[in-house]
Each structure stands twice: as structure tokens, then as C-alpha cells.
Write an enzyme that holds these catalytic residues in place. Structure first.
Site, short mmCIF file in Angstrom:
data_model
loop_
_atom_site.label_atom_id
_atom_site.label_comp_id
_atom_site.label_asym_id
_atom_site.label_seq_id
_atom_site.Cartn_x
_atom_site.Cartn_y
_atom_site.Cartn_z
N ASP A 363 41.98 -31.01 -21.19
CA ASP A 363 42.89 -30.52 -22.23
C ASP A 363 44.09 -31.03 -21.82
O ASP A 363 44.48 -31.54 -20.66
CB ASP A 363 42.75 -29.20 -22.29
CG ASP A 363 43.81 -28.60 -23.19
OD1 ASP A 363 43.80 -29.05 -24.67
OD2 ASP A 363 44.44 -27.75 -23.10
N ASP A 554 43.17 -24.44 -20.34
CA ASP A 554 43.71 -23.37 -19.84
C ASP A 554 43.93 -22.32 -20.76
O ASP A 554 44.38 -21.09 -20.75
CB ASP A 554 45.19 -23.55 -19.24
CG ASP A 554 46.25 -23.93 -20.29
OD1 ASP A 554 47.25 -23.65 -20.35
OD2 ASP A 554 45.72 -24.87 -21.35
N ASP A 558 39.91 -23.20 -25.14
CA ASP A 558 38.97 -24.09 -24.30
C ASP A 558 37.79 -23.52 -23.94
O ASP A 558 36.74 -24.05 -23.38
CB ASP A 558 39.76 -24.56 -23.19
CG ASP A 558 41.45 -25.58 -23.58
OD1 ASP A 558 41.15 -26.33 -24.47
OD2 ASP A 558 42.40 -25.06 -22.85
#
Length: 660
Positions: A363, A554, A558
Site C-alpha cells: 500500500d 496499515d 487493507d
């Protein structure tokens, strides 16, 4: 908010073993193992007294046997060695009784007992004592090694506060954190640890967050922001409102993950356990055959004592201690070493799997960038004060870093009340403020509701938060994020450590994602992704069966991709609860470079485990052959068993001393 805004076994196990006192708690894991939890304290001299006493008696006995040759000693010789045997032998004999009661007859305890009692039966007293003494020394070495690993892991326990000062009936009283309820107010003085997760009520204070993030620099937290259990208040006396019960705090979750880490076993570890369950009875019956079959072949030339001695030697050599001590210890050491580096593996199986990684998907926000947003520009078609007042009324309902940045930038209390706030995944927020319908989010959000705006604004390389009131575009806020200092080096090291592709997925707009990717040297990237798009991209990558994929993220968005990846890595113990719960590995320090450290620790652990397996099988096979042929004596047998176990333990301990 999805508010992307364009953005243990039949042999020795991995627990600490010791000499007496032994506390036995037999539990069945996977239905076929007994855990022998030995309660010795490695820092206590009493733990070592039985082995020291036996060693002294053994050395004196050998001296009288071979140097002084005192006649009277020949009379008391058997009793002397029995007394020497008992301190180290009784705990093992107790283990035999416990395992027999549990229906497990073929363990290293029974092999050792039969071999040593048999040695006494044929007059080989020193050998019998030596086998049991060295076995006990091996247990002590293992106990010390396990406790070293445990110290790395349980250091986290030191950051847990014992009491909380809670406001009740107009005054503060000190109680256990477990007894504090959500919504209560607690006070923390300067220098005290935060006992529970909560929301800051005081204006601001500085906190040491090293226990949770590994970050040594103090962090300033202001009114309305989250404060987590385990932080250390280093500045002012503060008050905070409790938002989670003790069991649900960030620190408690981390401790639970660490304590459960050893229950999820690596395939190698599970194989060795199953192997030992089959191998040990086979060895026992082979030793029995070594005593009985020669009588059929040799007839009158058969000497029972000679062949019994060979069988006893065979039993000692074949004890699988070296394997079943050192392999779990190797993985345990790997988990401990990782914990010392701020990396929490939720099981030794992930230590194994991370060595096979060849694809890392990451990410952007909060993983490769700091996720600490700063408002760069505010542009509105209405009064700016009114624009910000409406915007923060909506954004105050979100915990997303962008929302927090906007509220912080406005720098004032929320004066409007937002109602019916709805999070539109990957786009932004919708809600009602003072009877007006508000939209705040990215360009996709406005497009979805057919709201006209200047699309050229979206071409900037900063994150844009648009706002519309009652179906009309009223302005935007430009927000910038910052790349983490070690992100570029982390990507470079990933390639250098066998990762063939690094991919970045983000809900942020493609122009920003491209800019970050180019800066970091990431060749494959995708922007403008909704959470379901991230899942689709990851499944596409996983469709190539040769790929072993880790996803690093995080945020709560996600969670789906963390769940379907081969290894889910949550970035930061300060990340979302859902991400940390779903992940297989948690990086507390919030540093992307720790992904590389995790891979290196996994590879080092695997290397040590393979070395120990090779060492144990090679030496044992060689000495078994020599023992069956009468060439190897009980002394060689001791080396093949306990000596190899000690070498394997020392090798496993190296993991915790390595630099990564």
C-alpha cells in the site's frame, strides 16, 4: 475510513526445560504430543545444583576407579554411583511415569531410563551416570537459550501499566486497568505509562511511543487524538477518556500475538514431531532385536552382556533429542530475534514461508509514506470559514489520516453537527450538516453523484479533497503526504534479497502513485483503486502459482488484501485494529526496511534449522552403525546424543546474536 481522497512432542519441546523441581502439565496439541513445562529459573543457582552435585560425585568416583584405586571404594562403588545418579535421574524417571500415565510409552525419557538402568545392571556405572548427567546439562542449555529468546519477547510486558488513576465520585482512585470501563476519565502524571487506549482530553503532551512503534523521538499528541496503552507520558499531567477496555488495547493485542506465536508451527517442526513419534518406537524395537537376534545366529558363542551393552549404546545414540530440542528452539529463537527488532511473527510457519517470498505488494499511504498529511491549500467558492466549518463537521466523524489533517488544520472546535454520515468505500464521506447534504472526498465521489467541477484541479500531484453542498461543488483542499526516510532503501534491499517484483497499490490518484513509485524505484504500480480493485489486482498476481506474495498495509481498507495474501504484513502497531488482527506479521517500528529484516531473520532461522537436522542425522547414522558393530562405546553414544544436542542448541542460539 475508505476515504482514499485520491490516495510439542514425544521428545523435548521448545519450552524451557530444567532440572527439578519439574512441574508437569500434559496437554495434547494436535492430539499427539505432551508438553513438559519445567519450572526452573535459569537465573537461580539452585537450578544447577543437581547437575553440579552429580558431576562432583562422578569425577570423584572415576578418580577412585582409575587413579587412587582404593580397595574400600570397590565395596561402596555401586552405592556411590547410585547416589550420584539420583539427582539427575529422578526427574527423568518422574517424566517416564507421567508420560506412561498419559499413554505415551516411547519417549526420550523412557529411552534414557532404560539405557542408564541397563548400564547399571551390567556394572557400567560411570557410563550410566554420565548419560543422564549430560542429558540434564543439555536441558539446562536449552532452558537458558529459550529464556534468552523469551526475554526479547516478554520485554513488552514491562511497558504495561499496573494501575490506572480513574475519576470516580469527583476524585481520582487507583485501580487495576482491567476494572476501568469505556467512557471513564483517567489521569496520567508525567513519567507514568498509559494503562489503556483512549482519547486525549487535555490540550497536549509529549509521549514516548518506543514500546509500540520503536520510535525513540517523543511524539506530541493533542486534544481529541488517540493515546495508546504502553506509551509513556513524558511531559505534563494529562486526562484522557478511555475508549477501549484493557483486553482490547493495542498493547494487549500485541502481547497476545507474541504469546500465541509459538503455537503455530512451521512444517519442518511439525514433521520432526511426527517423525519422532514413529522413529522412537522403531529404535526401541531395533535395540531389542540387537539383544535377541544374535543368539539365534551365534548360538553358544552368544554373550548376553556384550550384546545388551551394544543395545544400550544403540538406545542412547538414537535418542532424537538433538532434533526435537534444537528445531523448535531454532524457530523460537527466530521469533525472539524478530521481536527484538520490532517485528512480530504470529507463528514459526510464517518464518518459514517468508523465506520463499518473491513478490511484495505494498500500500502507499502509511506504508511507504508517513500518512501524516498537511493541508497545503484551501480554495472555496463560499466563505472560507464557513467552508472549513462544514468540512470539519463531516471529517470529524472519520479516523482517516486525511480527515484528521483537515480537522487539525482548521484548528477549532466542531460547531456544526453532522448526521447520517455514510462512508462510501474508496471515495469519501456523505452526510447531513444543518439540513444540508454534504459530500467530501475524491473526484470519483463527485462524478458518482453527477456534480460538475473543474477536472483540471485533479491533475495536481497532491491529494485533493473536494466538497459539495446540496449537489453543488463549493471548493477543495490540497493535502500532501511525505515519503518515509527508509522507503527507497527498503525497495532497493527487497530486490537485492531475492524479491523479483515489488508492486504498489493505492486508492490515491495515478499521477501521485506514479510520482511516488518513480521516486522509490518501484516498476509496477496501480492508482485510483477501490478496496475491491486491490483485491482483484492481488488475485491477478496470485494467479501465477510461482508467486509467493506478501501484502504490506496499515489501514482498515487493507484488511481484505492482507487476508488473501500468502503473508499479510501490517505496518505499525499504530495501524488499524483490523489490519493488525488480520496480518500474519506486524512491524511495530513502522519502517518499510523492517520487511527486509524479517526476510533475513526467516532465512537465517531456516539455515540454522537445516544445519541442525543435517548435523544430527549424519552423526547419529555414523555412530549407530559403529555402535551396532561394537566399535562405539557409551562415551561415543553420549556425544552422538547429548553432544550433538548441545551443538545444535548453541547453533540455534546464534540467531539471537546475529546482526540483521
Amino acid at each position: 475510513m475508505s476515504h482514499t481522497h485520491n490516495q510439542e512432542d514425544s521428545c523435548c519441546n521448545s519450552k524451557a526445560h530444567s532440572t527439578p523441581p519439574h512441574n508437569h502439565s500434559h496437554s495434547h496439541e494436535d492430539g499427539d504430543e505432551h508438553d513438559h513445562d519445567h519450572g526452573g529459573d535459569p537465573s537461580s543457582f539452585k537450578t544447577y545444583l543437581p547437575a553440579i552435585f552429580t558431576l562432583g560425585m562422578l569425577l570423584i568416583g572415576i578418580a577412585f576407579d582409575h587413579i587412587f584405586k582404593v580397595e574400600v571404594f570397590k565395596i561402596i562403588r555401586p552405592y556411590w554411583y547410585i547416589v550420584a545418579y539420583l539427582p539427575v535421574g529422578i526427574p527423568v524417571l518422574k517424566e517416564v511415569w507421567e508420560t506412561f500415565k498419559a499413554g505415551d510409552f516411547f519417549t526420550e525419557f523412557s529411552l534414557m531410563s532404560i539405557a542408564t538402568i541397563g548400564a547399571f545392571a551390567i556394572g557400567e556405572y560411570p557410563e550410566g551416570v554420565t548419560v543422564m548427567l549430560f542429558y540434564t546439562i543439555g536441558e539446562l542449555f536449552q532452558m537458558a537459550a529459550v529464556n534468552r529468546a523469551k526475554r526479547n519477547i516478554s520485554a513488552l510486558l514491562d511497558v504495561r501499566a499496573d494501575v490506572a488513576s480513574v475519576l470516580r465520585n469527583g476524585k481520582y482512585e487507583s485501580i487495576s486497568p482491567e476494572q476501568v470501563a469505556i467512557g471513564e476519565t483517567i489521569q496520567i502524571k508525567a513519567g507514568e505509562k498509559i494503562p489503556l487506549d483512549g482519547e486525549m482530553l487535555s490540550e497536549k503532551s509529549s509521549f514516548n511511543t518506543a514500546a509500540l512503534t520503536g520510535e525513540s523521538n517523543p511524539r506530541t499528541i493533542s486534544k481529541g487524538e488517540s493515546v495508546l496503552a504502553g506509551m509513556l507520558n513524558v511531559d505534563l499531567v494529562i486526562e484522557m477518556k478511555v475508549t477501549k477496555v484493557f483486553a482490547d488495547s493495542a498493547l494487549s493485542r500485541i502481547l497476545e500475538m507474541v504469546q500465541n506465536a509459538t503455537t503455530r508451527k512451521a512444517k519442518t517442526e511439525l514433521f520432526i514431531r511426527k517423525f519422532a513419534k514413529v522413529y522412537t518406537p522403531i529404535v526401541f524395537f531395533l535395540a531389542l532385536a540387537l539383544v535377541t537376534i544374535p543368539i539365534l545366529i551365534l548360538g553358544s558363542e552368544y554373550q548376553f552382556q556384550t550384546w545388551l551393552y551394544r543395545a544400550l549404546v544403540f538406545l542412547v545414540i538414537s535418542c532424537p533429542c538433538a532434533l526435537v530440542i534444537s528445531i523448535p528452539l531454532g524457530y523460537f529463537g527466530g521469533i525472539g530475534a524478530a521481536s527484538a527488532h520490532g517485528i512480530l511473527f504470529k507463528g514459526s510457519n510464517f518464518l518459514d514461508l517468508i523465506t520463499k517470498l518473491n513478490t511484495v505488494v505494498m500500500d502507499k499511504t502509511g506504508t511507504l509514506t508517513k500518512g501524516v498529511f498537511m493541508v497545503q491549500k484551501v480554495k472555496s467558492n463560499i466563505d472560507e470559514v464557513e467552508f472549513l466549518s462544514l468540512l470539519i463537521a463531516l471529517e470529524a466523524k472519520s479516523t482517516h489520516p486525511i480527515a484528521k489533517a483537515i480537522v487539525k488544520y482548521a484548528g477549532k472546535d466542531v460547531i456544526h453537527a453532522a448526521e447520517n454520515v455514510e462512508e462510501i468505500s474508496g471515495m469519501g464521506l456523505k452526510g447531513n450538516v444543518d439540513g444540508k447534504q454534504l459530500l467530501a472526498g475524491n473526484a470519483r465521489l463527485l462524478t458518482r453523484f453527477n456534480i460538475n467541477f473543474d477536472v483540471r484541479i485533479n491533475d495536481t500531484d497532491d491529494t485533493v479533497v473536494f466538497m459539495a453542498v446540496d449537489g453543488k461543488y463549493v471548493g477543495y483542499v490540497l493535502i500532501a503526504d511525505e515519503i518515509k526516510e527508509d522507503a527507497a532503501d527498503a525497495v532497493k534491499q527487497l530486490y537485492e534479497n531475492g524479491i523479483k517484483q515489488v508492486v504498489m497499490l493505492s486508492g490515491d490518484k495515478t499521477s501521485i502513485v506514479k510520482n511516488v513509485a518513480n521516486t522509490l524505484g518501484i516498476h509496477s504500480f496501480f492508482g485510483d483503486l477501490l478496496p475491491e480493485d486491490k483485491v482483484a489486482r492481488l488475485e491477478e498476481i496470485k494467479s501465477d502459482k510461482s508467486n509467493v506474495v506478501a501484502f504490506v498495509g496499515d489501514g482498515i481498507n487493507d484488511t481484505p488484501v492482507l487476508a488473501i495474501s500468502d503473508i499479510g504484513i501490517a505496518m505499525g502497531a499504530m495501524g488499524s485494529d483490523a489490519a493488525i488482527e488480520t496480518a500474519d506479521v506486524v512491524i511495530q517500528t513502522d519502517q518499510p526496511s523492517k520487511i527486509v529484516t524479517a526476510i533475513k531473520i526467516g532465512k537465517a532461522t531456516r539455515k540454522v534449522v537445516i544445519q541442525n537436522i543435517t548435523l544430527a542425522f549424519t552423526v547419529k547414522a555414523l555412530v549407530l552403525i559403529l555402535g551396532a558393530g561394537g566399535i562405539a562405546t557409551m562415551w561415543e553414544a553420549v556425544f552422538a546424543d547429548v553432544g550433538v544436542a548441545l551443538l545444535a542448541i548453541l547453533n540455534a542460539v546464534r540467531i539471537q546474536k546475529m546482526k540483521f
